[in-house]
Design an enzyme around this catalytic site. Structure first.
Site, PDB file in Angstrom:
ATOM      1  N   HIS A   1      29.280  10.579  26.508  1.00 24.51           N
ATOM      2  CA  HIS A   1      27.922  10.133  26.783  1.00 24.51           C
ATOM      3  C   HIS A   1      27.847   8.636  27.055  1.00 24.51           C
ATOM      4  O   HIS A   1      26.989   8.183  27.797  1.00 24.51           O
ATOM      5  CB  HIS A   1      26.966  10.594  25.680  1.00 24.51           C
ATOM      6  CG  HIS A   1      26.639  12.048  25.847  1.00 24.51           C
ATOM      7  ND1 HIS A   1      27.287  13.037  25.144  1.00 24.51           N
ATOM      8  CD2 HIS A   1      25.807  12.685  26.705  1.00 24.51           C
ATOM      9  CE1 HIS A   1      26.836  14.214  25.546  1.00 24.51           C
ATOM     10  NE2 HIS A   1      25.936  14.041  26.482  1.00 24.51           N
TER      11      HIS A   1
ATOM     12  N   ARG B   1      17.284  14.955  28.897  1.00 24.54           N
ATOM     13  CA  ARG B   1      17.977  15.346  27.661  1.00 24.54           C
ATOM     14  C   ARG B   1      17.076  14.981  26.485  1.00 24.54           C
ATOM     15  O   ARG B   1      16.711  13.815  26.337  1.00 24.54           O
ATOM     16  CB  ARG B   1      19.306  14.609  27.547  1.00 24.54           C
ATOM     17  CG  ARG B   1      20.364  15.024  28.562  1.00 24.54           C
ATOM     18  CD  ARG B   1      21.602  14.148  28.380  1.00 24.54           C
ATOM     19  NE  ARG B   1      22.780  14.640  29.077  1.00 24.54           N
ATOM     20  CZ  ARG B   1      23.195  14.169  30.249  1.00 24.54           C
ATOM     21  NH1 ARG B   1      22.528  13.226  30.871  1.00 24.54           N
ATOM     22  NH2 ARG B   1      24.306  14.654  30.795  1.00 24.54           N
TER      23      ARG B   1
ATOM     24  N   ASN C   1      29.684  19.034  33.504  1.00 23.52           N
ATOM     25  CA  ASN C   1      30.463  18.320  32.482  1.00 23.52           C
ATOM     26  C   ASN C   1      31.059  19.311  31.498  1.00 23.52           C
ATOM     27  O   ASN C   1      32.257  19.306  31.223  1.00 23.52           O
ATOM     28  CB  ASN C   1      29.582  17.334  31.709  1.00 23.52           C
ATOM     29  CG  ASN C   1      28.805  16.415  32.610  1.00 23.52           C
ATOM     30  OD1 ASN C   1      29.167  16.244  33.761  1.00 23.52           O
ATOM     31  ND2 ASN C   1      27.738  15.833  32.103  1.00 23.52           N
TER      32      ASN C   1
ATOM     33  N   CYS D   1      23.352  19.497  37.612  1.00 23.23           N
ATOM     34  CA  CYS D   1      22.886  18.306  36.893  1.00 23.23           C
ATOM     35  C   CYS D   1      24.014  17.624  36.118  1.00 23.23           C
ATOM     36  O   CYS D   1      23.789  16.668  35.397  1.00 23.23           O
ATOM     37  CB  CYS D   1      21.730  18.650  35.959  1.00 23.23           C
ATOM     38  SG  CYS D   1      22.200  19.786  34.658  1.00 23.23           S
TER      39      CYS D   1
HETATM   40  C1  PEP Z   1      26.663  19.060  31.426  1.00 21.40           C
HETATM   41  O1  PEP Z   1      27.297  19.616  30.535  1.00 21.40           O
HETATM   42  O2  PEP Z   1      27.052  18.975  32.591  1.00 21.40           O
HETATM   43  C2  PEP Z   1      25.355  18.437  31.126  1.00 21.40           C
HETATM   44  C3  PEP Z   1      24.592  17.989  32.094  1.00 21.40           C
HETATM   45  O3  PEP Z   1      24.981  18.319  29.820  1.00 21.40           O
HETATM   46  P1  PEP Z   1      25.531  17.227  28.763  1.00 21.40           P
HETATM   47  O4  PEP Z   1      26.375  16.256  29.526  1.00 21.40           O
HETATM   48  O5  PEP Z   1      24.348  16.612  28.128  1.00 21.40           O
HETATM   49  O6  PEP Z   1      26.318  18.086  27.841  1.00 21.40           O
END
Ligand code: PEP
Ligand code: MG
Length: 743
Positions: free
Chosen positions: A351, A458, A615, A663
């Protein structure tokens, strides 16, 4: 042997200079194995030779003088094979090289083990015996294990010998594009002794006073807390008090301050000296006392850090460096001063990396060889395209990067011209670009005007920064704010996705495998009251605006989805019964678990849209922890398997006429965006800093060309080949500046 191994590694890791580290290695290993000689040769690739750097048993004058040509002798053979060589009588071997500078005699027994770091041979560790000797299996495994564990320390030590490696860069992972040149500000977790840097004491008497005050405070606390325990259980507190009152600890620290180090650095070294004594003891009970001393050290340090409150002075061009940097630490730096971020841990999909991209700050993550504690105040260059950092760069490197940075600015100015233009391909196909937001609290997220809406909000932040679950009212106000900011554009708000790398302090979950554990929708369904409170807050917040979409994270089974939809319906009915003018918003599912890819059609049938979280999908498809720098090189969302998973998802959604958005970070990567266009996703959602870059790519490609590229990419057998293919395509269109430094 295991015990000696642990101690040698500890000692070596504490050595400040390479020569000391090597000396410790040769002395201790010779002792442990009972050999006549132990030597370390390091490979000098520039001069194509292996240089004797330390020895115990050969003439000390031979150090640095003996240089064995790269492919000669048994040492050369070990390095060539990158494998061990064990010979009971080496003197008769064809590769035996009699080197006169080292010894006057011939040696028979030979064990050579390569020192390898990240698949590169750094040198060779050699044991020798006058008599013929076959080294036993446990001796061989001991030396192999040791060599493997020492490679990192040796590499580090080498890099600090700046004169031998003038302009080498340290490699990590490219986490946020751009180049930056600035001054290092090291941040470290509070009360972590190992991470305390050396710093000259500005005011020696003041540092001594700070230390004495911290000690007095700790003694007082020990008395106080110890008093709550019975006589027997108080033993540890009594031992601590004795240590604090002993002259060796206090005087040792004061002497170090007087020698010029600040109080925290002096404390670190004094505690290390004390723990060493215990660490050396064979008796496991006494050895365990070392950790008591360490705990005491951390305690004092925490008091010391409070005294010297972290009034960090951020230079105009701050590059924040740390083993791990928390969101809080990042937010303490004035935005205008922050030019780069570097971490030794973490990875490009952590993150903190997502935040760096969101802010448009160049970043490199997982630069594991960086000796963080020695960098404060040094000049550093961060190449966020290649994941490289240069410490105290030479003037040539500095000039080159200054030129690239200027090119970048020019390129960015070119991108600025795209503001307000539609995001559509050269053949008129529209690909709306949405914004990912929510990771930092901001009144009006950057890029709000440019985006078609919010594709991923988020909701974890308000939950993470509190000491309890936020109330329905608090949440409602929060969501109302973002919905209002973007109204009438749609805002897709994801329900709580805690767990994994986003644990809540007030909702502790002990798991050995958090990413495969209790996270996202799993927690929500096990605690319907938490989920329903959030859904009620969302529906209430959207009343009258009606631009809300709800997104459900981490869906793995159709049953989970059915259950979540039921809870949403129940919340809606409750609110209607209570007389609130709410509507049931469109609901979507995140596709981020491989199982969901294969059930995309079944999931799509139940909801209004799908949104792919690349991700997590990449992490789960490739079995690579997003935050683990050891496996970071394996993490690549351009992996053909990920492309295939995306194709399946789009095909599944199409069966029920549903749209697919992406996303995850792949959507904001120019290379990823081209392929997603080819795959046929309907919209992309990304951090603000990526919006114009991706728009530039979309406006340069036709959909047909993107499909052609995708077809070629699907023929590739690995991510590197896909990367090359799409990079070349961008270069041909003059868009190379999007994926590398310069224009
Ligand atoms: C993802 O997993 O691609 C996502 C957008 O969520 P996060 O990065 O918050 O897990
Ligand atoms: Mg996710």
């Amino acid at each position: 042997m295991l015990e000696s191994l642990r101690r040698i590694v500890q000692e070596v890791n504490r050595a400040l200079v390479l020569d000391d580290a090597l000396r410790i290695i040769v002395t201790r290993v010779r002792e442990a194995v009972g050999a006549d000689v132990c030597s370390v040769y390091l490979t000098d690739t520039q001069n194509r030779e292996h240089v004797l750097m330390a020895t115990e048993g050969l003439r000390p004058e031979a150090v640095n003088r003996v240089r064995i040509p790269l492919n000669r002798g048994l040492v050369g053979w070990v390095a060539e094979k990158a494998d061990l060589v064990s010979l009971s009588d080496a003197s008769t071997h064809s590769r035996y090289l009699f080197v006169t500078e080292t010894g006057e005699e011939r040696f028979c027994g030979f064990l050579g083990v390569p020192i390898v770091q990240s698949r590169r041979v750094l040198g060779v560790l050699v044991l020798r015996q006058r008599e013929p000797r076959c080294f036993a299996d446990d001796e061989v495994t001991f030396v192999i294990t040791l060599a493997a564990q020492l490679a990192g320390a040796i590499e580090l030590g080498r890099m600090h010998q700046q004169d031998t490696l003038p302009s080498r860069y340290l490699a990590g992972r490219a986490a946020s594009p751009g180049v930056a040149c600035g001054t290092v500000v090291v941040v470290y977790p509070p009360a972590n002794l190992e991470a305390v840097p050396d710093k000259p004491a500005q005011d020696i008497p003041a540092e001594i006073t700070a230390l004495r005050e911290a000690l007095a405070e700790v003694i007082c606390e020990i008395e106080h807390i110890g008093g709550r325990f019975s006589q027997e259980d108080r033993a540890l507190f009594d031992a601590w008090r004795l240590m604090l009152e002993s002259d060796t600890l206090v005087d040792g620290a004061i002497q170090r301050i007087e020698a010029g180090n600040w109080a925290q650095g002096a404390l670190r070294d004094t505690i290390a000296e004390h723990t060493d004594v215990f660490d050396q003891m064979e008796d496991p009970y006494l050895r365990e006392r070392a950790s008591d001393v360490r705990d005491l050290g951390r305690w004092i340090l925490s008091r010391l850090q409070k005294h010297s409150a972290p009034v960090l002075d951020y230079p105009a061009q701050t590059v924040l460096v740390g083993d791990d940097i928390s969101v809080m630490q990042l937010s303490e730096v004035p935005r205008q001063s922050l030019v780069g971020i570097v971490t030794t841990g973490g990875s490009v999909s952590s993150h903190i990396a997502i935040l760096a991209r969101g802010m448009g700050v160049p970043a490199a993550m997982g630069v594991s060889e960086l000796a963080v504690s020695r960098l404060n105040g040094m000049e550093i260059i961060v190449d966020g395209y290649r994941g490289r950092v240069y410490i105290d760069p030479s003037s040539t490197i500095r000039e080159e990067y200054a030129r690239l940075a200027a090119d970048e600015q020019e390129f960015a100015a070119g991108l600025d011209a795209l503001r307000g233009l539609p995001s559509e391909t050269t053949d008129g196909y529209g690909v709306p670009l949405y914004l990912n937001t929510g990771l930092v609290s901001e009144q009006r997220p950057a890029g709000s005007d440019e985006a078609a809406g919010v594709g991923l909000y988020r909701t974890e932040l308000p939950f993470l920064v509190r000491d309890r679950f936020p109330s329905e009212e608090t949440q409602q106000a929060n969501y109302r704010c973002i919905l209002q900011t973007f109204s009438p554009r749609t805002v897709t708000i994801r329900t709580l996705d805690i767990g994994g790398d986003k644990p809540l302090s007030y909702f502790p979950v002990e798991e050995s495998n958090p990413f495969l554990g209790w996270r996202g929708i799993r927690i929500a369904l096990d605690h319907p009251q938490i989920f329903m409170t959030q859904v009620r807050a969302l529906l209430m917040a959207a009343a009258g605006l009606d631009n809300l979409q709800i997104l459900l994270p981490m869906i793995t089974t159709v049953d989970e989805l059915d259950e979540a939809l039921k809870l949403i319906q129940r919340s809606y009915e409750e609110l209607i019964e209570e007389g609130h003018p709410v509507i049931l918003p469109p609901v979507g599912v995140m596709i981020e678990v491989p199982a969901a890819v294969y059930q995309a059609a079944a999931l799509a049938r139940r909801v209004s849209f799908l949104s792919v979280g690349t991700n997590d999908l990449t992490q789960y498809l490739l079995a690579v922890d997003r935050n683990n720098p050891h496996v970071a090189a394996l993490y690549d969302e351009l992996h053909p398997a990920v492309l295939n998973a995306l194709m399946l998802t789009v095909a599944g959604a199409r069966q029920h006429g549903r749209e697919v958005s992406v996303c995850g970070e792949m959507a904001g990567d120019p290379l990823g965006a081209v392929l997603l266009l080819g795959i046929g996703v309907h919209s992309l959602s990304m951090s603000a800093a990526s919006l114009l870059r991706v728009k530039g790519v979309i406006r340069s490609f036709s959909r047909a060309r993107a499909r052609e590229l995708l077809t070629d990419a699907l023929q590739c057998e690995n991510a590197a080949a896909v990367r090359r293919l799409v990079t070349d395509a961008l270069e041909q269109l003059g868009l190379g500046g999007l994926v590398r430094p310069g224009r």
